[in-house]
Design a protein around this motif. Sequence first.
Motif, PDB file in Angstrom:
ATOM      1  N   ASN A   1       0.787  -1.240   0.000  1.00 40.29           N
ATOM      2  CA  ASN A   1       0.000   0.000   0.000  1.00 40.29           C
ATOM      3  C   ASN A   1       0.814   1.282   0.000  1.00 40.29           C
ATOM      4  OD1 ASN A   1       0.849   0.146   2.740  1.00 40.29           O
ATOM      5  ND2 ASN A   1      -0.903  -1.096   3.364  1.00 40.29           N
ATOM      6  N   SER A   2       2.140   1.186   0.067  1.00 39.18           N
ATOM      7  CA  SER A   2       2.915   2.422   0.105  1.00 39.18           C
ATOM      8  C   SER A   2       4.333   2.161  -0.388  1.00 39.18           C
ATOM      9  CB  SER A   2       2.947   2.953   1.543  1.00 39.18           C
ATOM     10  OG  SER A   2       3.389   1.929   2.417  1.00 39.18           O
TER      11      SER A   2
ATOM     12  N   ALA B   1      -0.911   4.905   2.495  1.00 35.98           N
ATOM     13  CA  ALA B   1      -1.347   3.526   2.750  1.00 35.98           C
ATOM     14  C   ALA B   1      -2.846   3.488   3.060  1.00 35.98           C
ATOM     15  CB  ALA B   1      -0.556   2.926   3.910  1.00 35.98           C
TER      16      ALA B   1
END
Lengths: 224, 248
Positions: free
Chosen positions: A98-99, B220
């Motif tokens: 996610n990052s 995120a």
Amino acid sequence: MSGIFNSSIGRKFAMALSAFFLMIFLLQHFAINILSVFSPEAFNNTSHFMGTFWIVQYIFQPILILGVIFHFVMGMVLEVRNRNARKIAYAKNNGNANSTWMSRNMIYTGGAILLFLGLHFYDFWLPEINTKYIQGDMSGLLPDGNYRYFEELQHKFVDVWRVALYCLAFVFLSLHLLHGFSSAFQSVGANNKYTRGLKGFGKAYAIIIPLGFIFIALYHHFNY
Amino acid sequence: MKLTLKIWRQKNADTKGKLVDYQIDGIDGDMSFLEMLDVLNGQLINKGEEPVAFDHDCREGICGSCSLFINGEAHGPDRLVTTCQLHMRMFKDGDTIHIEPFRATAFPVIKDLVVDRGSFDRVQHAGGFISVNTSGKTVDANTIPVNKHDADMSFMAATCIGCGACVASCKNSSAMLFVSAKVSQFALLPQGKIEATERVLNMVKQMDEEGFGNCTNTGACEVECPKGISLENIARMNREYLSATFKG
Ligand code: SF4
Ligand code: FES
């Protein structure tokens, strides 16, 4: 207005403002350094101007140093606070899903840059201060009557280890900027139709400027 | 499907927990993740063991109760779904699945996989509302013109179900995505403008007091959010907060 820097958003905003300032400074630093590749004379003249002009010396320089200190101290404060915000770590955490690695490791890339700045101060800044303000020699001249700046620069890039460290530091700076550039804009609330373009520009900045510094170091190393 | 589950077991808030291994067989790809846990719990109960506690309610992605950190991601490996909407077909026979509670100091574990997200409620109470006269002369909201773009953006922010996946995914345990969604849904509408200044100041203050971390824009949260809440909301909240602060 009171307590803005005690709030999470205020700290974020301050972090972004100092980042903008440092990114502009970096650009200016690069613009002067690259002159050394094209024209030693232009590099000497500009260095002498920057090194003796009172606005640069007594206003910009202290602000810059404060800016660097602020950015680092705030970075550390945020890191400590953020670690406290999750005291038990996940057994399995798939951050890559996610990052980006860069976004999750700003404290480490920043720490590496801080170490490099120590070396950089030792190499350039302290000798400058010593020559100008302790020995009181503001002339910027060598005994042979030529400006000293270009020659000092060349000397620093003779040692292969110093060049290697220098290049490595700029890899860390690039990684730091790959997240930091666009992150600073988001922090000041700029997220709009220009954001995509800005992200692209930020990536280019984060790669081209550090690469340029590396090029300058290698150029002088191999051309001395 | 045969699976190995590594599940966080913790008796209560005051005890230390640990990951415990469970073997499970006969899992169908069409089952939801929570149904798979139901099967496991059935087996545990039959064996006279304590079933695994986990949060759930609607089981259709609207209540925000379910909250599992599965194989290193909030709500598991699928996108734009909650844990209750996650299908077992996302996993393969023989897989090992880590199942942990959402972790944050502001989300203390109550038991096993259940965490206390009361901190979110307190942030909401601090300003996540509009004051409306309900004495019988209430003006219908539809009589106030709102441009389509703002209405859509507000609606999108309002789809946040308060699950906390943003906090759980964030390396800083920041609640900025959640709070920004709650600020944005009102900031974009005329009804929300009146209390806009106090709202953002109070909600951010409460958010900080709850011990959530500081946002460093890793993004995120946006990726893991089951409702696709955008980082644009965080930028909007930053603007709202800064202008509220400088205003007074
Ligand atoms: S922003 Fe998304 S992840 Fe966060 S609470 Fe709302 S729905 Fe859940
Ligand atoms: S149980 Fe309601 S969203 Fe999953």
